[in-house]
Structure formats: structure tokens, C-alpha cells
Write a protein that holds these residues in place. Structure first.
Motif, PDB file in Angstrom:
ATOM      1  N   ALA A  97      42.296 -22.586 -81.516  1.00  0.00           N
ATOM      2  CA  ALA A  97      41.775 -22.959 -80.565  1.00  0.00           C
ATOM      3  C   ALA A  97      40.898 -23.736 -79.902  1.00  0.00           C
ATOM      4  O   ALA A  97      40.608 -25.121 -79.866  1.00  0.00           O
ATOM      5  N   PRO A  98      39.877 -22.270 -79.671  1.00  0.00           N
ATOM      6  CA  PRO A  98      38.494 -23.119 -79.610  1.00  0.00           C
ATOM      7  C   PRO A  98      37.717 -23.977 -80.408  1.00  0.00           C
ATOM      8  O   PRO A  98      36.851 -24.159 -80.017  1.00  0.00           O
ATOM      9  N   ALA A  99      38.199 -23.818 -81.446  1.00  0.00           N
ATOM     10  CA  ALA A  99      38.045 -24.654 -82.530  1.00  0.00           C
ATOM     11  C   ALA A  99      38.291 -25.904 -81.890  1.00  0.00           C
ATOM     12  O   ALA A  99      36.914 -26.987 -82.399  1.00  0.00           O
ATOM     13  N   LEU A 100      38.603 -26.440 -81.676  1.00  0.00           N
ATOM     14  CA  LEU A 100      39.342 -27.855 -81.535  1.00  0.00           C
ATOM     15  C   LEU A 100      38.314 -28.595 -80.319  1.00  0.00           C
ATOM     16  O   LEU A 100      38.215 -29.428 -80.155  1.00  0.00           O
ATOM     17  N   TYR A 101      37.471 -27.917 -79.067  1.00  0.00           N
ATOM     18  CA  TYR A 101      36.556 -28.516 -78.383  1.00  0.00           C
ATOM     19  C   TYR A 101      35.306 -28.609 -78.864  1.00  0.00           C
ATOM     20  O   TYR A 101      34.914 -29.126 -78.410  1.00  0.00           O
ATOM     21  N   ALA A 102      35.130 -28.077 -80.611  1.00  0.00           N
ATOM     22  CA  ALA A 102      33.358 -27.979 -80.566  1.00  0.00           C
ATOM     23  C   ALA A 102      33.094 -28.636 -82.295  1.00  0.00           C
ATOM     24  O   ALA A 102      32.702 -29.486 -82.967  1.00  0.00           O
ATOM     25  N   VAL A 103      34.186 -27.475 -83.108  1.00  0.00           N
ATOM     26  CA  VAL A 103      33.767 -27.998 -84.080  1.00  0.00           C
ATOM     27  C   VAL A 103      34.604 -28.391 -85.133  1.00  0.00           C
ATOM     28  O   VAL A 103      34.318 -28.802 -85.974  1.00  0.00           O
ATOM     29  N   HIS A 126      46.841 -17.837 -84.401  1.00  0.00           N
ATOM     30  CA  HIS A 126      46.012 -17.360 -83.041  1.00  0.00           C
ATOM     31  C   HIS A 126      45.021 -15.985 -84.316  1.00  0.00           C
ATOM     32  O   HIS A 126      45.768 -16.197 -85.317  1.00  0.00           O
ATOM     33  N   ASN A 127      43.771 -15.578 -83.781  1.00  0.00           N
ATOM     34  CA  ASN A 127      42.788 -15.528 -84.872  1.00  0.00           C
ATOM     35  C   ASN A 127      44.125 -14.041 -86.501  1.00  0.00           C
ATOM     36  O   ASN A 127      42.763 -14.288 -87.416  1.00  0.00           O
ATOM     37  N   GLN A 128      43.824 -12.987 -85.252  1.00  0.00           N
ATOM     38  CA  GLN A 128      45.025 -12.275 -86.394  1.00  0.00           C
ATOM     39  C   GLN A 128      46.137 -12.864 -86.835  1.00  0.00           C
ATOM     40  O   GLN A 128      45.860 -12.715 -88.694  1.00  0.00           O
ATOM     41  N   GLN A 129      47.099 -13.904 -86.977  1.00  0.00           N
ATOM     42  CA  GLN A 129      47.410 -14.674 -87.810  1.00  0.00           C
ATOM     43  C   GLN A 129      46.385 -15.468 -88.585  1.00  0.00           C
ATOM     44  O   GLN A 129      47.724 -15.975 -89.609  1.00  0.00           O
ATOM     45  N   ALA A 130      45.935 -16.270 -88.369  1.00  0.00           N
ATOM     46  CA  ALA A 130      44.708 -16.906 -89.038  1.00  0.00           C
ATOM     47  C   ALA A 130      44.498 -16.140 -89.989  1.00  0.00           C
ATOM     48  O   ALA A 130      44.638 -16.799 -91.635  1.00  0.00           O
ATOM     49  N   VAL A 131      44.178 -14.860 -89.980  1.00  0.00           N
ATOM     50  CA  VAL A 131      43.677 -13.847 -91.433  1.00  0.00           C
ATOM     51  C   VAL A 131      44.569 -13.720 -92.703  1.00  0.00           C
ATOM     52  O   VAL A 131      44.166 -13.829 -93.093  1.00  0.00           O
ATOM     53  N   GLU A 132      45.849 -13.402 -91.431  1.00  0.00           N
ATOM     54  CA  GLU A 132      46.626 -12.955 -92.614  1.00  0.00           C
ATOM     55  C   GLU A 132      47.221 -14.232 -93.445  1.00  0.00           C
ATOM     56  O   GLU A 132      47.996 -14.086 -94.178  1.00  0.00           O
ATOM     57  N   SER A 133      47.031 -15.258 -93.039  1.00  0.00           N
ATOM     58  CA  SER A 133      47.627 -16.580 -93.362  1.00  0.00           C
ATOM     59  C   SER A 133      46.872 -17.029 -94.387  1.00  0.00           C
ATOM     60  O   SER A 133      46.819 -17.440 -95.585  1.00  0.00           O
ATOM     61  N   ILE A 134      45.583 -16.561 -93.940  1.00  0.00           N
ATOM     62  CA  ILE A 134      44.999 -17.027 -95.989  1.00  0.00           C
ATOM     63  C   ILE A 134      45.487 -16.066 -96.763  1.00  0.00           C
ATOM     64  O   ILE A 134      44.933 -16.059 -98.470  1.00  0.00           O
ATOM     65  N   GLU A 198      45.121 -10.898 -79.137  1.00  0.00           N
ATOM     66  CA  GLU A 198      43.493 -10.608 -79.645  1.00  0.00           C
ATOM     67  C   GLU A 198      43.289  -9.419 -79.574  1.00  0.00           C
ATOM     68  O   GLU A 198      42.331  -9.463 -78.844  1.00  0.00           O
ATOM     69  N   PRO A 199      42.982  -8.655 -80.722  1.00  0.00           N
ATOM     70  CA  PRO A 199      42.918  -7.224 -79.572  1.00  0.00           C
ATOM     71  C   PRO A 199      40.890  -7.237 -79.404  1.00  0.00           C
ATOM     72  O   PRO A 199      40.931  -6.475 -78.637  1.00  0.00           O
ATOM     73  N   GLU A 200      40.037  -7.958 -80.858  1.00  0.00           N
ATOM     74  CA  GLU A 200      38.893  -7.963 -80.970  1.00  0.00           C
ATOM     75  C   GLU A 200      38.326  -8.929 -79.625  1.00  0.00           C
ATOM     76  O   GLU A 200      37.402  -8.394 -79.152  1.00  0.00           O
ATOM     77  N   LEU A 201      39.195  -9.619 -79.387  1.00  0.00           N
ATOM     78  CA  LEU A 201      38.536 -10.482 -78.709  1.00  0.00           C
ATOM     79  C   LEU A 201      38.264  -9.687 -76.903  1.00  0.00           C
ATOM     80  O   LEU A 201      37.752  -9.620 -75.739  1.00  0.00           O
ATOM     81  N   HIS A 202      39.940  -9.212 -76.517  1.00  0.00           N
ATOM     82  CA  HIS A 202      40.260  -8.306 -74.962  1.00  0.00           C
ATOM     83  C   HIS A 202      39.292  -7.471 -75.286  1.00  0.00           C
ATOM     84  O   HIS A 202      38.828  -6.941 -73.927  1.00  0.00           O
ATOM     85  N   ASP A 203      39.068  -6.461 -76.600  1.00  0.00           N
ATOM     86  CA  ASP A 203      37.804  -5.253 -76.102  1.00  0.00           C
ATOM     87  C   ASP A 203      36.498  -5.615 -76.240  1.00  0.00           C
ATOM     88  O   ASP A 203      36.035  -5.211 -75.038  1.00  0.00           O
ATOM     89  N   ALA A 219      44.249  -9.358 -64.425  1.00  0.00           N
ATOM     90  CA  ALA A 219      45.491  -9.546 -63.699  1.00  0.00           C
ATOM     91  C   ALA A 219      46.556 -10.236 -63.675  1.00  0.00           C
ATOM     92  O   ALA A 219      47.850 -10.275 -64.545  1.00  0.00           O
ATOM     93  N   HIS A 220      46.402 -11.081 -65.566  1.00  0.00           N
ATOM     94  CA  HIS A 220      47.585 -11.673 -66.068  1.00  0.00           C
ATOM     95  C   HIS A 220      47.191 -11.770 -67.726  1.00  0.00           C
ATOM     96  O   HIS A 220      45.356 -11.863 -68.026  1.00  0.00           O
ATOM     97  N   GLU A 221      47.517 -11.595 -68.625  1.00  0.00           N
ATOM     98  CA  GLU A 221      47.284 -11.640 -70.360  1.00  0.00           C
ATOM     99  C   GLU A 221      48.017 -13.322 -70.753  1.00  0.00           C
ATOM    100  O   GLU A 221      49.255 -13.385 -69.962  1.00  0.00           O
ATOM    101  N   VAL A 222      46.962 -13.794 -71.585  1.00  0.00           N
ATOM    102  CA  VAL A 222      48.051 -14.982 -71.661  1.00  0.00           C
ATOM    103  C   VAL A 222      47.615 -15.457 -73.455  1.00  0.00           C
ATOM    104  O   VAL A 222      46.960 -14.400 -73.655  1.00  0.00           O
ATOM    105  N   ASP A 223      48.498 -16.238 -73.819  1.00  0.00           N
ATOM    106  CA  ASP A 223      48.370 -16.253 -75.038  1.00  0.00           C
ATOM    107  C   ASP A 223      47.053 -17.520 -75.855  1.00  0.00           C
ATOM    108  O   ASP A 223      46.696 -17.190 -77.039  1.00  0.00           O
ATOM    109  N   ARG A 224      46.691 -18.640 -74.778  1.00  0.00           N
ATOM    110  CA  ARG A 224      45.314 -19.492 -75.363  1.00  0.00           C
ATOM    111  C   ARG A 224      44.359 -19.090 -74.163  1.00  0.00           C
ATOM    112  O   ARG A 224      45.179 -19.339 -72.892  1.00  0.00           O
ATOM    113  N   THR A 225      43.561 -19.830 -74.126  1.00  0.00           N
ATOM    114  CA  THR A 225      42.645 -20.308 -73.805  1.00  0.00           C
ATOM    115  C   THR A 225      43.309 -21.312 -72.489  1.00  0.00           C
ATOM    116  O   THR A 225      42.766 -21.246 -71.393  1.00  0.00           O
TER     117      THR A 225
END
Length: 293
Positions: A97-103, A126-134, A198-203, A219-225
Motif C-alpha cells: 500500500a505505501p507504494a501508492l503514496y510516492a513510488v 501485504h509484503n509477505q504475500q507479494a514475495v510469495e506471489s513472485i 508483516e513480521p519484519e516491519l512489526h519487529d 494498543a491496536h494492530e491493523v492490516d494497512r497504513t
């Protein structure tokens, strides 16, 4: 196909000499080709004598079909050649999703301008989904967040890097400050992308908090920015967001700079099939290196 092209030239010119000149053939060779076609079809296509050439009923019926057939053949040939050059075909692109903001927007504009016949199939992931889709060839290329874990089977080209800001509600105690040391978030409720997605980002964020001397109070976990920004606007906590999120300003949200830790969002193009000509044309437009924002 050669015989059909010869028939078309004669049928349109109604003159063997002019048709032969048009096809860069000697007249005797052209006559043999027409005779061979008539034998193959077992029907006379032309009535000819020393002075005149006319179409038979069978020839007139064949003429329109030949025009359509050769038109389709020419278009098929053109498409095949374009696909081989990468100027036609399909590009299946995954992106976070963040790629839509600038890239992504400038990349797509440039690619579409240079390759108008390429069909774009876009999917936000999501990042992991994108990697697996490649890896499974669901997409040819994806814009992913770095790092991506074990990536020895992927080609990665860093294309963008930007500062991470803190998004806080407009009435938050930190909203009026121009910058905030990361350590000042010790008693702040945080809204993070879910670790299961997004384990890498969360960590990355929780580790930065630990290095600043406190345990992140998630306090809260979400799926997108953009969901995180919505919760910030609702007063439910603060969130780490890329600087390009300024372009999608959310009412009730203030973005402030963080100090004491250099938090950055790094993005890369990832792919596996380097021989794909359509993909190669897309990669030609991707910046090679990290762009600061």
C-alpha cells in the motif's frame, strides 16, 4: 499464405504484370502460384486471356475472406513481434500500500506512456504475500518493503527510501512539537501493522522502541497504513507512517518527525524471471538505488 497474398494482388490489380511488380516477382512465378492455389482449392479463381483478367464467382467469394485472413495474420505477426520486444503483452504487478503514496504513480505513468499496448494487472498485497506471489509466478514483479527475509531466490533492486514519521491525533500532547525523541513514546499507545501480516516491519518498530529504552505499548494492530491513520484520527493511539503519507492527509492527524533513531521505510522491486521482455521494460524505468524522501 504466400499464395493467398499473390491471389490478393492479382484480384485487386486484375493485371498479372502490375500484380507481379507489386509483389516483386516475375510474372511467370506469379502465374504458377495462382495455378497452384487453384489446384489446392480445386476451383478456378480467375478468368484470364491475353488481354483481360476477371474474378470468377469463387474468386469473388474468396477475395473478402482473404483480405480478412491476411489482416488477422499481419496483426498476429505484429503482436508476436511486439511481445518479443516487450511492447505488448501483460504485466502483472503486486505492490504494498505505501507504494501508492510516492513510488507507483510516476512509474505507471511513465510505463503506460512508453508501452500503451501492455495490459496492466495490478494487485495491492501485504509484503509477505507479494514475495510469495513472485515466487509462485502469480505476479511478474512486486514493489516490496525491505528486508524480505530469506530472499536468495529473488532479484531485488532498491528503488526508494523515506523517513518514517509519527502520526498522532491533533489533540495529542505531542501534536504541537516539531520533532519528538523516540523515547518520549514510552507511555503512548501505538498502532502497528499486525505482526502476523508483516513480521519484519512489526519487529523493526518494536526493536527501535526497545533500543530507545522502553517496550512498545501496542494498543491496536491493523492490516494497512491507511487503517492506522484512521485509528489515529479517532484518537486511539499513534502510528509510525512513511513520510509520503503527507500526500494522503487525514483530518485530525498530525505528522511529526522522530529523533533519536533513524527509522526509514525502504522499498525495492522484486522479481525472479529476468528474461521476461515486458518486465525488462518496466525495470528500465525503476530507479536503481535508494531515493530519499
Amino acid at each position: 499464405m504466400r499464395h493467398l497474398r499473390s491471389f490478393l494482388a492479382v484480384a485487386e490489380e486484375l493485371h498479372f504484370g502490375r500484380a507481379a511488380k507489386r509483389l516483386f516477382l516475375v510474372q511467370s512465378a506469379l502465374s504458377r502460384q495462382i495455378s497452384a492455389l487453384e489446384r489446392e482449392l480445386d476451383v478456378a479463381l480467375l478468368e484470364r486471356d491475353r488481354h483481360h483478367v476477371n474474378l470468377t464467382p469463387a474468386g469473388r467469394a474468396l477475395l473478402e475472406d482473404v483480405r480478412q485472413l491476411l489482416g488477422h495474420a499481419d496483426e498476429t505477426t505484429r503482436r508476436a513481434r511486439a511481445a518479443g520486444r516487450g511492447t505488448a503483452g501483460t504485466l502483472r504487478l503486486g505492490f504494498i500500500a505505501p507504494a501508492l503514496y510516492a513510488v507507483l504513480p510516476p512509474l505507471l505513468r511513465a510505463f503506460r506512456a512508453r508501452n500503451p499496448e501492455v495490459r496492466l494487472v495490478l494487485e495491492e498485497m501485504h509484503n509477505q504475500q507479494a514475495v510469495e506471489s513472485i515466487r509462485t509466478r502469480r505476479v511478474q514483479v512486486a514493489l516490496v518493503r525491505l528486508p524480505v527475509g530469506q530472499s536468495t531466490d529473488l532479484h531485488l533492486r532498491p528503488i526508494h527510501s523515506e523517513e518514517v514519521l509519527l502520526a498522532v491525533p491533533e489533540d495529542h500532547r505531542l501534536a504541537g512539537r516539531s520533532d519528538v525523541p523516540l523515547g518520549d513514546l514510552a507511555d503512548t499507545d501505538l498502532i502497528l501493522i499486525a505482526r502476523g501480516l508483516e513480521p519484519e516491519l512489526h519487529d523493526y518498530y518494536t526493536s527501535a522502541c526497545a533500543e530507545a529504552g522502553f517496550a512498545a505499548r501496542v494498543a491496536h494492530e491493523v492490516d494497512r497504513t491507511h487503517v492506522a491513520l484512521g485509528l489515529v484520527a479517532s484518537g486511539l493511539g499513534a502510528a509510525f507512517v512513511p513520510a509520503s503519507a503527507r500526500r494522503v492527509a487525514q483530518p485530525g492527524v498530525v505528522l511529526v518527525r522522530l529523533t533519536g533513531a533513524e527509522l526509514r521505510l525502504r522499498m525495492a522491486a522484486a522479481w525472479t524471471d529476468a528474461a521476461d521482455p515486458v518486465l525488462a521494460r518496466f525495470l528500465d524505468l525503476c530507479p536503481d538505488g535508494a531515493k530519499e524522501a
